[in-house]
Design a protein around this motif. Structure first.
Motif, short mmCIF file in Angstrom:
data_model
loop_
_atom_site.label_atom_id
_atom_site.label_comp_id
_atom_site.label_asym_id
_atom_site.label_seq_id
_atom_site.Cartn_x
_atom_site.Cartn_y
_atom_site.Cartn_z
N PHE A 142 0.84 -1.19 0.00
CA PHE A 142 0.00 0.00 0.00
C PHE A 142 0.88 1.25 0.00
O PHE A 142 1.84 1.33 0.77
CB PHE A 142 -0.91 0.00 1.23
N ALA A 143 0.57 2.20 -0.86
CA ALA A 143 1.31 3.46 -0.92
C ALA A 143 0.33 4.61 -1.06
O ALA A 143 -0.73 4.46 -1.69
CB ALA A 143 2.30 3.46 -2.09
N TYR A 144 0.66 5.76 -0.47
CA TYR A 144 -0.25 6.90 -0.52
C TYR A 144 0.54 8.20 -0.66
O TYR A 144 1.73 8.27 -0.32
CB TYR A 144 -1.14 6.96 0.73
N PHE A 145 -0.13 9.23 -1.13
CA PHE A 145 0.47 10.56 -1.25
C PHE A 145 -0.62 11.60 -1.08
O PHE A 145 -1.69 11.51 -1.71
CB PHE A 145 1.14 10.74 -2.63
N TYR A 146 -0.38 12.58 -0.21
CA TYR A 146 -1.29 13.72 -0.03
C TYR A 146 -0.52 15.01 -0.20
O TYR A 146 0.55 15.19 0.41
CB TYR A 146 -1.94 13.69 1.37
N TYR A 147 -1.05 15.89 -1.01
CA TYR A 147 -0.48 17.25 -1.14
C TYR A 147 -1.26 18.15 -0.19
O TYR A 147 -2.47 18.32 -0.33
CB TYR A 147 -0.60 17.76 -2.57
N ARG A 148 -0.59 18.73 0.81
CA ARG A 148 -1.29 19.43 1.88
C ARG A 148 -0.95 20.91 1.97
O ARG A 148 -1.15 21.51 3.02
CB ARG A 148 -1.00 18.75 3.22
N ASP A 149 -0.45 21.51 0.87
CA ASP A 149 -0.14 22.94 0.88
C ASP A 149 -1.34 23.79 0.46
O ASP A 149 -1.29 25.00 0.53
CB ASP A 149 1.06 23.23 -0.02
N TRP A 150 -2.40 23.13 -0.03
CA TRP A 150 -3.63 23.83 -0.40
C TRP A 150 -4.66 23.63 0.70
O TRP A 150 -4.55 22.73 1.52
CB TRP A 150 -4.18 23.31 -1.72
N TRP A 151 -5.68 24.49 0.67
CA TRP A 151 -6.76 24.34 1.65
C TRP A 151 -7.47 23.00 1.45
O TRP A 151 -7.75 22.29 2.41
CB TRP A 151 -7.75 25.48 1.52
N LEU A 152 -7.76 22.66 0.20
CA LEU A 152 -8.26 21.32 -0.12
C LEU A 152 -7.06 20.45 -0.48
O LEU A 152 -6.30 20.76 -1.40
CB LEU A 152 -9.24 21.37 -1.30
N GLN A 153 -6.89 19.35 0.23
CA GLN A 153 -5.72 18.49 0.06
C GLN A 153 -6.07 17.28 -0.81
O GLN A 153 -6.79 16.39 -0.37
CB GLN A 153 -5.22 18.02 1.42
N PRO A 154 -5.55 17.22 -2.05
CA PRO A 154 -5.79 16.04 -2.89
C PRO A 154 -4.83 14.91 -2.52
O PRO A 154 -3.69 15.15 -2.10
CB PRO A 154 -5.50 16.57 -4.31
N GLY A 155 -5.30 13.69 -2.70
CA GLY A 155 -4.46 12.54 -2.39
C GLY A 155 -4.78 11.36 -3.27
O GLY A 155 -5.86 11.28 -3.87
#
Length: 318
Positions: A142-155
């Motif tokens: 299992f691998a995951y990635f979240y971009y959290r520099d925006w107010w809405l965080q895509p992952g």
């Protein structure tokens, strides 16, 4: 008192599927900018697992949800490496009550303010239990990635499962080796709300609403993270009822051919969309993480909205 007991019961139900403590800690780290110590976490949960409803598995044997107790021990190193072990005790068991052990290792990277990522491997060990449907999926990457520099965080999450198992028919007179894989992709958008010193000094509340879409295959029942919604689909229950892995009567020639050739394999397709609210409360060494999900499956006989509640309770030592 009765109301308090019901609330406590709900907070401890179906602990295996909710937001992980590791994810909570990494999100709090992003706010507090600190992860200075390694952690040992002891957790316990109460949940439900698909199991056979009768002692003898025949072609008409129903698959029902039986409660289980799940103790967990996890260690998170400050470098990001972690390891965990879980076991599952099935109540109302017909066979062996300790039916499963999960062993996981992985790495989480949470030191960058802009993104959060990680990878893990889990080995599922199942006992030869007459209660639990057979699945060849006993390995998970299992691998995951979240971009959290925006107010809405895509992952995005990638979930691959594979393995093998032996399936029997007619009291062990027939057997076959099953091997297979399942692969799923989960896309999500979320935003965490963090509140400090809510009830007392040094406590914290984390609320994380999210919307997710799952696409992939559903060849076998499994414990894969991407199957947290599909494992509750009536489609899988109906497949088990039509093709159970056992029987107590002499098999006919047609039954043998069906047993050796039967398959529930699916193509790669859109499987479900969900809306989830994760809530976590940290006070001292104790963390409670309830979650509620509403999802709509795109495949199967029943495509209506389905909701369920999950939670985790943990004690942290630093």
């Amino acid at each position: 008192m009765r109301c308090c007991f019901i609330i406590l019961f709900l907070l401890c139900s179906q602990a295996a599927m909710c937001q992980s403590l590791a994810e909570l800690e990494k999100q709090l780290d992003s706010l507090l900018r600190k992860r200075e110590k390694s952690e040992l976490i002891i957790g316990v949960g109460y949940g439900n697992s698909p199991a056979y409803g009768k002692k003898t598995t025949t072609y008409e044997t129903p698959v029902i949800m039986k409660p289980f107790l799940s103790p967990t021990l996890s260690y998170y190193h400050k470098s990001g490496l972690f390891a965990s072990a879980s076991s599952y005790y099935l109540f109302e068991a017909i066979g062996k009550p300790w039916f499963e052990w999960d062993l996981s290792i992985g790495y989480d990277y949470s030191k960058n303010r802009k993104f959060l990522t990680g990878i893990s491997y889990t080995r599922y060990i199942f006992t030869d239990s007459s209660d639990i449907p057979v699945t060849p999926i006993n390995n998970e990457l299992f691998a995951y990635f979240y971009y959290r520099d925006w107010w809405l965080q895509p992952g995005i999450s990638l979930d691959l499962g594979w393995g093998s198992a032996q399936e029997t028919l007619a009291g062990g007179r027939l057997s076959r080796n099953l091997s297979g894989t399942d692969f799923n992709i989960v896309g999500a958008v979320r935003h965490p709300f963090i509140f400090l010193d809510v009830l007392k000094h040094d406590d914290a509340v984390l609320l994380t609403p999210s919307i997710g879409v799952t696409a992939g295959t559903a060849n076998y029942y499994s414990n894969l993270k991407a199957f947290q919604y599909m494992s509750r689909s009536p489609k899988l229950h109906s497949e088990w009822n039509r093709n159970p892995p056992g029987g107590d009567r002499p098999p006919t020639a047609d039954a043998v051919r069906s047993f050796l050739s039967s398959s529930t394999k699916t193509g790669f397709e859109m499987r479900a969309v969900d809306v989830t609210l994760n809530a976590s409360y940290v006070i001292g060494k104790v963390t409670i993480s309830p979650s509620y999900t509403v999802f709509k499956p795109f495949q199967g006989e029943d495509k209506s909205l389905i909701g369920y509640f999950t939670a985790r309770l943990g004690l942290t030592f630093k």
